[in-house]
Design a protein around this motif. Structure first.
Motif, PDB file in Angstrom:
ATOM      1  N   ASP A 118       0.814  -1.214   0.000  1.00  0.00           N
ATOM      2  CA  ASP A 118       0.000   0.000   0.000  1.00  0.00           C
ATOM      3  C   ASP A 118       0.851   1.270   0.000  1.00  0.00           C
ATOM      4  O   ASP A 118       0.344   2.362   0.269  1.00  0.00           O
ATOM      5  CB  ASP A 118      -0.939   0.015   1.207  1.00  0.00           C
ATOM      6  N   LEU A 174       3.559   2.221  -5.463  1.00  0.00           N
ATOM      7  CA  LEU A 174       2.452   1.986  -6.387  1.00  0.00           C
ATOM      8  C   LEU A 174       2.495   2.961  -7.560  1.00  0.00           C
ATOM      9  O   LEU A 174       2.208   2.580  -8.707  1.00  0.00           O
ATOM     10  CB  LEU A 174       1.121   2.094  -5.640  1.00  0.00           C
ATOM     11  N   ALA A 175       2.846   4.205  -7.280  1.00  0.00           N
ATOM     12  CA  ALA A 175       2.954   5.195  -8.362  1.00  0.00           C
ATOM     13  C   ALA A 175       4.050   4.801  -9.344  1.00  0.00           C
ATOM     14  O   ALA A 175       3.891   4.935 -10.570  1.00  0.00           O
ATOM     15  CB  ALA A 175       3.230   6.580  -7.779  1.00  0.00           C
ATOM     16  N   ALA A 210       2.742   1.901 -11.464  1.00  0.00           N
ATOM     17  CA  ALA A 210       1.818   2.372 -12.495  1.00  0.00           C
ATOM     18  C   ALA A 210       2.542   3.065 -13.641  1.00  0.00           C
ATOM     19  O   ALA A 210       2.154   2.938 -14.805  1.00  0.00           O
ATOM     20  CB  ALA A 210       0.796   3.326 -11.873  1.00  0.00           C
ATOM     21  N   VAL A 269      -1.632  -3.992 -14.402  1.00  0.00           N
ATOM     22  CA  VAL A 269      -1.179  -4.517 -13.114  1.00  0.00           C
ATOM     23  C   VAL A 269      -2.127  -5.618 -12.661  1.00  0.00           C
ATOM     24  O   VAL A 269      -3.351  -5.503 -12.791  1.00  0.00           O
ATOM     25  CB  VAL A 269      -1.111  -3.407 -12.039  1.00  0.00           C
ATOM     26  N   ASN A 327      -7.048   2.982  -5.935  1.00  0.00           N
ATOM     27  CA  ASN A 327      -6.273   4.161  -6.316  1.00  0.00           C
ATOM     28  C   ASN A 327      -5.398   3.860  -7.530  1.00  0.00           C
ATOM     29  O   ASN A 327      -5.260   4.694  -8.439  1.00  0.00           O
ATOM     30  CB  ASN A 327      -5.410   4.621  -5.144  1.00  0.00           C
ATOM     31  N   LEU A 328      -4.804   2.677  -7.538  1.00  0.00           N
ATOM     32  CA  LEU A 328      -3.970   2.287  -8.665  1.00  0.00           C
ATOM     33  C   LEU A 328      -4.786   2.200  -9.945  1.00  0.00           C
ATOM     34  O   LEU A 328      -4.320   2.597 -11.032  1.00  0.00           O
ATOM     35  CB  LEU A 328      -3.320   0.933  -8.351  1.00  0.00           C
ATOM     36  N   VAL A 374      -6.100  -2.389 -13.801  1.00  0.00           N
ATOM     37  CA  VAL A 374      -5.846  -3.371 -12.748  1.00  0.00           C
ATOM     38  C   VAL A 374      -6.830  -4.522 -12.925  1.00  0.00           C
ATOM     39  O   VAL A 374      -8.044  -4.321 -12.886  1.00  0.00           O
ATOM     40  CB  VAL A 374      -6.003  -2.749 -11.341  1.00  0.00           C
TER      41      VAL A 374
END
Length: 364
Positions: free
Chosen positions: A53, A58-59, A62, A68, A82-83, A89
């Motif tokens: 998390d 994560l940024a 992406a 993903v 959020n991703l 996703v």
């Protein structure tokens, strides 16, 4: 193909096998996993060392990936949501939400018309005692979240089993009591759904567990044609309701009257589908990569009967003997320390041709 790089959240053996399947189709993979040198990173192109998390991790994932996916169902839902705002996703975060809470999962399955065991939400010792009275003193008490491989459970087999302290013993967290099911056997279906809505189901496997951990998956399962069809139909119904993309594992209890009820679902490739890499042209891992990358699903037909066996803990010492056999595929997970209950690898023994060929199993 427009997809070139696939991100995988989680660095265990499932992520490892997904990365291997992706490489065969010319995709690069990036693993997000806090443990350096994890099994998946040993075969992937790159690892981002960060918590599941972690916003920065994560940024970064992406930014470098076209799509993903994830190898386990306890990825934080908020992080996945959020991703998904910046990169595709799959499976969708909604599938994670359904699978992470056993109560939510059971209600969702029932709303889809898919039968499960009866259940009660347990939020106190009073709830537990009342629910056990309703179920005649029998039931399986489980944590609603984060339980796996038999952890976070307690079985009540009769009125003689004391419920005193049962709620506190499992941590005084939200629980679920499921009615006790006198099943004949446990089976599972591995199914996949593509971006175009095409669904492909593998043959049902018959599973045996030891100490709550999968020991063997045997093909074919001892199921009637009617029950086999019911399992596939339930899988298709669930995948459609979730607008799912990717592979899913669905576990069933087979009852003495020939009917099936769903035990649980896992929105990912599944341990009980490892046999597919030896007994099918298209493994569950390649099928998942095909699905999330927008490629056509492959034919899930089984060319051989087989038995898959997990190598757990010191079972790894038996590998030299398995390697001497000419009908066995050995797959090890790159783990250096064998601990009790730890999955170190698996073997799949091919028994004989299935006699079914590839007719009738194409995606549709």
């Amino acid at each position: 193909m427009t997809t070139k790089t696939i991100g995988i959240i989680g660095g265990g053996q499932l992520g490892r096998m997904l990365a291997m399947a992706a490489a065969r189709l010319n995709f690069e993979t990036v693993i997000l996993e806090p443990q350096a040198g994890c099994p998946a990173a040993q075969v992937a192109n790159r690892q981002i060392i960060a918590a599941y998390d972690d916003p920065e991790g994560l940024a970064e994932l992406a930014a470098v990936c076209d799509v993903v996916t994830y190898e386990f169902e306890n990825v934080p839902v908020e992080a996945a949501e959020n991703l998904a705002r910046v990169v595709a996703v799959y499976p969708p975060p909604r599938a994670l939400e359904m699978a992470q809470d056993r109560l939510t999962e059971k209600r969702f399955l029932n709303d889809c018309g898919i039968p499960t065991a009866r259940f009660h939400a347990i939020d106190s010792q009073v709830d537990l005692e009342a629910a056990l009275v309703d179920f005649g003193g029998q039931g399986v008490l489980k944590t609603r979240r984060l339980g796996y491989d038999g952890k976070g459970q307690r079985v009540f087999r009769s009125n003689g089993d004391s419920a005193v302290g049962g709620y506190a013993a499992l941590g005084s967290v939200p629980l679920i009591l499921e009615s006790f099911i006198p099943f004949e056997r446990e089976i599972s279906i591995i199914a996949a759904r593509g971006l175009d809505g095409t669904v492909a189901c593998y043959d049902a496997a018959e599973n045996v567990h030891r100490a709550g951990i999968l020991h063997t998956s045997t093909l074919p399962a001892r199921l009637s044609p009617v029950a086999d069809l019911a399992a596939s139909r339930a899988a298709k119904k669930l995948l459609t309701a979730l607008d799912y993309v990717g592979v899913i594992g669905i576990e069933f209890f087979a009852l003495s009257d020939g009917s099936l009820i769903v035990n649980e679902m896992a929105p990912r490739v599944h341990n009980s589908g490892h046999w597919t890499e030896a007994a099918c042209i298209i493994s569950q891992f390649e099928q998942h990569i095909r699905a999330v990358a927008g490629l056509p699903l492959g034919n899930p037909a089984r060319h051989s009967d087989c038995v898959m066996q997990n190598l757990i803990g010191d079972d790894i010492l038996s590998v030299p003997q398995w390697l001497k056999r000419d009908n066995v595929l050995v797959h090890l997970y790159g783990k250096t320390e064998a601990r009790a209950g730890r999955k170190m690898g698996h073997v799949t023994e091919l028994l004989q041709p299935s006699g079914e060929g590839y007719a009738g199993k194409k995606p549709g």
